[in-house]
Design a protein around this motif. Structure first.
Motif, short mmCIF file in Angstrom:
data_model
loop_
_atom_site.label_atom_id
_atom_site.label_comp_id
_atom_site.label_asym_id
_atom_site.label_seq_id
_atom_site.Cartn_x
_atom_site.Cartn_y
_atom_site.Cartn_z
N GLU A 58 0.83 -1.18 -0.19
CA GLU A 58 -0.05 -0.13 -0.07
C GLU A 58 0.95 1.30 0.09
N SER A 59 2.02 1.19 0.76
CA SER A 59 2.49 2.63 1.01
C SER A 59 3.57 2.72 -0.22
N ALA A 62 1.09 4.06 -2.91
CA ALA A 62 0.82 5.74 -2.56
C ALA A 62 2.09 6.55 -2.99
N ALA A 63 3.03 5.78 -2.88
CA ALA A 63 4.49 6.80 -3.29
C ALA A 63 4.45 6.63 -4.96
#
Length: 233
Positions: A58-59, A62-63
């Motif tokens: 997920e991160s 997002a990045a």
């Protein structure tokens, strides 16, 4: 009425033979998921993007959204136990934020070559008919087999369509279908269109393209790279 792209990136993609989920593999230094999000980002009629994301990524997603200017990304949603579960997770989350009449375009993260024309057609057909399944004609001779080794039966190709994504539905109708499927014990339908058909619903076609390929095998990645070199939207 809003149009929301629901990109399904919840799978691990074992057929690619890679440790990294195939939607996060990079091609020409850009991850596949970024190409896919960009197609919906640049479409003027797409109001929001939601991504159902494989656990643990997920991160990174997002990045990538920040890096590639995906300003329409509004929701990152956990994946499910299979494709149907991932779509269900996404649809049920979208229900909390949007109206039943808003249109959802369910799209494979690993179809990064989806064109603006395909997205437009899917939105228009959904608005007009209540569903839109992106399809292409079946050009090949189709043979039936039971043992996977031989055949004695031909299936008429004129009666067949090859399905792609996006697959468009009003949010309320799609959410209702997933609730009915749970009640009936339908838990592993391969796509939104097959889920609807298994529930006895009629779905309508809109035009796809041979270039709207799904990246499933290493061969597909070679074709994708070649298409990127000649792509004309």
């Amino acid at each position: 009425r809003m149009n929301i792209a629901l990109i399904i990136a919840g799978g691990r993609g074992m057929r690619m033979g890679q440790e990294i989920p195939k939607q996060f593999l990079t091609v020409n230094d850009k991850p596949v998921i970024a190409y896919t999000m960009e197609a919906f980002q640049k479409h003027p009629d797409v109001d929001a993007i939601a991504v159902v994301c494989v656990d643990g990524w997920e991160s990174i997603l997002a990045a990538y959204a920040r890096q590639y200017g995906i300003t329409k990304l509004r929701h990152i949603i956990p994946g499910g136990e299979n494709g149907q579960g991932s779509i269900r997770n996404g649809v049920f989350e979208l229900e909390k934020h949007y109206k039943p009449t808003d249109i959802v375009l369910v799209h494979d993260a690993i179809r990064p070559m989806v064109s603006q024309a395909i997205i437009s057609g899917c939105i228009a057909t959904t608005a007009e008919r209540g569903s839109a399944i992106v399809t292409i004609p079946c050009q090949e001779a189709m043979l039936e087999t039971e043992d996977q080794l031989s055949t004695h039966a031909v299936f008429p190709r004129d009666n067949l369509k090859r399905t792609q994504t996006p697959q468009g539905f009003p949010l309320g109708r799609l959410a209702d279908a997933h609730r009915r499927a749970l009640e009936k014990g339908i838990t592993n339908s391969v796509a939104s269109c097959t889920l609807m058909v298994e529930l006895g619903e009629t779905v309508y076609f809109c035009a796809g393209s041979e270039m709207n390929i799904k990246l499933t095998t290493p061969d597909d990645m070679v074709i994708f790279k070649a298409l990127l070199n000649v792509a004309r939207d």
